[in-house]
Design an enzyme around this catalytic site. Sequence first.
Site, PDB file in Angstrom:
ATOM      1  N   VAL A  78       0.827  -1.223   0.000  1.00  0.00           N
ATOM      2  CA  VAL A  78       0.000   0.000   0.000  1.00  0.00           C
ATOM      3  C   VAL A  78       0.852   1.260   0.000  1.00  0.00           C
ATOM      4  O   VAL A  78       0.370   2.345  -0.352  1.00  0.00           O
ATOM      5  CB  VAL A  78      -0.988   0.033   1.198  1.00  0.00           C
ATOM      6  CG1 VAL A  78      -2.004  -1.075   1.125  1.00  0.00           C
ATOM      7  CG2 VAL A  78      -0.251   0.021   2.542  1.00  0.00           C
ATOM      8  N   ASN A 136      -7.711  -0.869   4.623  1.00  0.00           N
ATOM      9  CA  ASN A 136      -7.703  -1.580   5.900  1.00  0.00           C
ATOM     10  C   ASN A 136      -6.296  -1.855   6.440  1.00  0.00           C
ATOM     11  O   ASN A 136      -6.101  -1.907   7.651  1.00  0.00           O
ATOM     12  CB  ASN A 136      -8.459  -2.905   5.702  1.00  0.00           C
ATOM     13  CG  ASN A 136      -8.190  -3.888   6.811  1.00  0.00           C
ATOM     14  OD1 ASN A 136      -8.615  -3.667   7.944  1.00  0.00           O
ATOM     15  ND2 ASN A 136      -7.465  -4.945   6.522  1.00  0.00           N
ATOM     16  N   SER A 155      -8.597   4.240  14.169  1.00  0.00           N
ATOM     17  CA  SER A 155      -8.544   3.553  15.460  1.00  0.00           C
ATOM     18  C   SER A 155      -9.123   4.479  16.520  1.00  0.00           C
ATOM     19  O   SER A 155      -9.117   5.701  16.369  1.00  0.00           O
ATOM     20  CB  SER A 155      -7.095   3.224  15.817  1.00  0.00           C
ATOM     21  OG  SER A 155      -7.023   2.872  17.184  1.00  0.00           O
ATOM     22  N   TYR A 173       1.589   5.779  16.395  1.00  0.00           N
ATOM     23  CA  TYR A 173       0.413   5.019  15.929  1.00  0.00           C
ATOM     24  C   TYR A 173      -0.839   5.900  15.955  1.00  0.00           C
ATOM     25  O   TYR A 173      -1.565   6.031  14.953  1.00  0.00           O
ATOM     26  CB  TYR A 173       0.222   3.791  16.827  1.00  0.00           C
ATOM     27  CG  TYR A 173      -1.007   2.988  16.505  1.00  0.00           C
ATOM     28  CD1 TYR A 173      -1.119   2.300  15.308  1.00  0.00           C
ATOM     29  CD2 TYR A 173      -2.070   2.915  17.410  1.00  0.00           C
ATOM     30  CE1 TYR A 173      -2.250   1.559  15.009  1.00  0.00           C
ATOM     31  CE2 TYR A 173      -3.212   2.185  17.113  1.00  0.00           C
ATOM     32  CZ  TYR A 173      -3.297   1.505  15.908  1.00  0.00           C
ATOM     33  OH  TYR A 173      -4.419   0.786  15.609  1.00  0.00           O
ATOM     34  N   ALA A 216      -1.048   9.087  15.996  1.00  0.00           N
ATOM     35  CA  ALA A 216      -0.980  10.211  15.051  1.00  0.00           C
ATOM     36  C   ALA A 216      -1.384   9.761  13.652  1.00  0.00           C
ATOM     37  O   ALA A 216      -2.107  10.463  12.932  1.00  0.00           O
ATOM     38  CB  ALA A 216       0.433  10.779  15.039  1.00  0.00           C
ATOM     39  N   LYS A 224      -3.394   7.371  12.947  1.00  0.00           N
ATOM     40  CA  LYS A 224      -4.827   7.086  12.923  1.00  0.00           C
ATOM     41  C   LYS A 224      -5.641   8.374  12.978  1.00  0.00           C
ATOM     42  O   LYS A 224      -6.712   8.488  12.357  1.00  0.00           O
ATOM     43  CB  LYS A 224      -5.193   6.141  14.072  1.00  0.00           C
ATOM     44  CG  LYS A 224      -4.616   4.736  13.890  1.00  0.00           C
ATOM     45  CD  LYS A 224      -5.061   4.106  12.569  1.00  0.00           C
ATOM     46  CE  LYS A 224      -4.686   2.648  12.426  1.00  0.00           C
ATOM     47  NZ  LYS A 224      -5.129   2.065  11.163  1.00  0.00           N
TER      48      LYS A 224
END
Length: 687
Positions: A474, A500, A554, A567, A569, A571
């Site tokens: 991705v 995802n 999240s 993490y 940041a 999300k």
Amino acid sequence: MAQNYEFRDDDVIAPEVYGRIGHPHDAFTWLRKNDPLRWVEPEHYRPFWAVTKHADIIEIEKNPEVFASEPRPILIPEQTQPEMREELIMEIFKRLEDRPKLLEVLATAGEQGLIRSLVQMDPPDHTNYRALVQPWFKPSNIKALEDRLNMITESIIDDMMGDGGERELDFVQDVAVWPPLKLIVELLGVPEEDEPLILKLTNELFAGEDPEMMRAGDDPLSGIETVKSLYDYFTELTEERRVNPREDLASYIANGKLNGAYLPYKELISYYIIVATAGHETTRTSISGGMHALLRNPEQLQLLKDNIDDEDTVKLAVEEMIRWTTAVNQFSRTATRDYELRGQKIKKGESLGLFYASANFDEDVFDDPFKFDITRKPNRHLAFGTGPHQCLGLILARMQMRIFFTQLIPRIKEMTLVIVITGAASGFGKLVSEKLTALGACLVAGDINKSALDEVVEPLASRGARITAMKVDVTARSEMMALVKHAVDTFGRVDVMINNAGVMPLAFFSDHHAAHDAWDRCIDINFKGVLNGIAAAHDVMIQQGRGHIVNVSSIYGNYPVVGGGVYGATKAAVTFLSESLRQESLGKIKVTTVKPTGVPATALGTGVVNPEAVAGILGANATAYMGKFAAAAGGALSPEELDSNNVQYWALEPAYLADQIVYAINQPWGVSIAEITVRATGDAYVI
Ligand code: HEM
């Protein structure tokens, strides 16, 4: 046509080839381009000219004086060694010892064998025999049949739906087989309890070498037993209809006379046989092939659904299904004199195989022939043949398919969306893929781990799911573009893009030496990956006029917490991207942000760099969570805490979140679920 395709004579005719790939379109395309009228010598067949152009088949079929049906109306494998042939004939005679009338037929049959029906005949016999049943095809009979078929079809589809609950069906054997069978039973006027027998006999007669359909798989002469049963059945029917004639086709055949006499025994029984068999396997195959094509082309299914009340649209759609499927592979003709065709000299006595499927994909006649297009007009396909032998039942076949699809399509509730998903090899991605394909969606599943992805996709595909897998990173914009292009090439469009893929490298800032690489990847996957997904699908969706982008963020994108700085940041960035996209594309693309809470059963935890950071992100709930986690690992949780029907349920099974994603996707186009947060009611640990 596949690159590097090399033509082999067997490819146009060998049952093994058809069993494996269906119509050999590579061979036909190659022939049409390089050698459209080719002399071929396949194994087990007497040689013949393979005719692959639309125009040539018409020229041959419309010229029965030059191109006769007898003695070789169809290409079948033959025993060419004379001594083996002799042995075979002796064995057939032996098998008919208990049927003296049939023995008599065989003794005088010569090359013709036990069946001589319309397809074997040439003028003048063909013309006279065909004229016998023409009076039955008067409008009042067709109308009465249409009314009956409407009722019968409704009950077939009701049976198929059952009580509306979930169950698996074999569409060919459990559904498509019934409309043609019921039609035959109506036409011949035979009792309903004979349906299973008619089904068995017609299947067997057309079985060829198909072990699923043959009467006795290892008996090469099992067909003789089938013919005996057919003779028995229709001899009795004739006697009955001569005593009590009715308005059914059976009565027209039983009582039909030529030159003042009933038909000879062989031709009489053969007439029933051709009516009972010709319309069965063909229509069943066309219904199944049509349904398959609609499912592989969801935009065409949608178009049909949207216009199902318009009879003209349904008629065109049926025609395209018939072309696409081309249920009859070939008939054959034999030259009665020398003839020049397409610059080739055809010699008297040589046979020509008419490959209808090739004609029906002839680039000189059809625009974009390999596109299944239910609006195709004109559609000059040759699936029913042409000339004097053109299918006798074509009005009935068309009518039956029109009735069937008009009734079936509005009752199809399955999801017809084309969906692209990243990170499909594990976790939510895997679950969502399974659930969406079970509902009928067309899925393009991407993941960086191709072997893990194949393990998810292959079992789904083998159960009939419309799913295709592609390795994708991705973080690479070009690969995301290729993923979306693959979806468009395969299924015609992209309705939903689910971004995802994600990782969760929890760590404190003081861990930066150990965590930096993982953080870089986290930024690339969680943030740039989603951005790449949006960019890849954006223009396609705008062009389509609608689309839906689902971004997995999240709950940690809501608030900053210790241990989850990078993490969280990424999300939070996903939430920002989603909101901006929603505002920019109002009325064109709908956007859903998914915020999973604590779902311990996913593999996301494996990316954690410093396990202590897990306690960090739980903050004040850390002790409670650790206690529950330890209890879960030691099997010490209470039944209430494990029961999703209980308010004490402690942690969400991933399937519940996957269900909500499916729910959000399954909304009407005008209804957008903008955010999803799902918690277990007793979840004590996630802020
Ligand atoms: C979609 C379904 C069907 C397809 C694709 C189909 C196709 C064909 C084809 C290709 C031929 C040979 C034409 C030629 O030699 O030029 C044929 C002949 C024939 N078909 Fe059909 N058929 C279908 C349904 C039916 C039905 C429903 C019936 C009867 C109820 C029927 C009865 C016949 C008969 C009696 C012949 C022999 C005609 C002759 O030789 O004069 N067919 N069909």
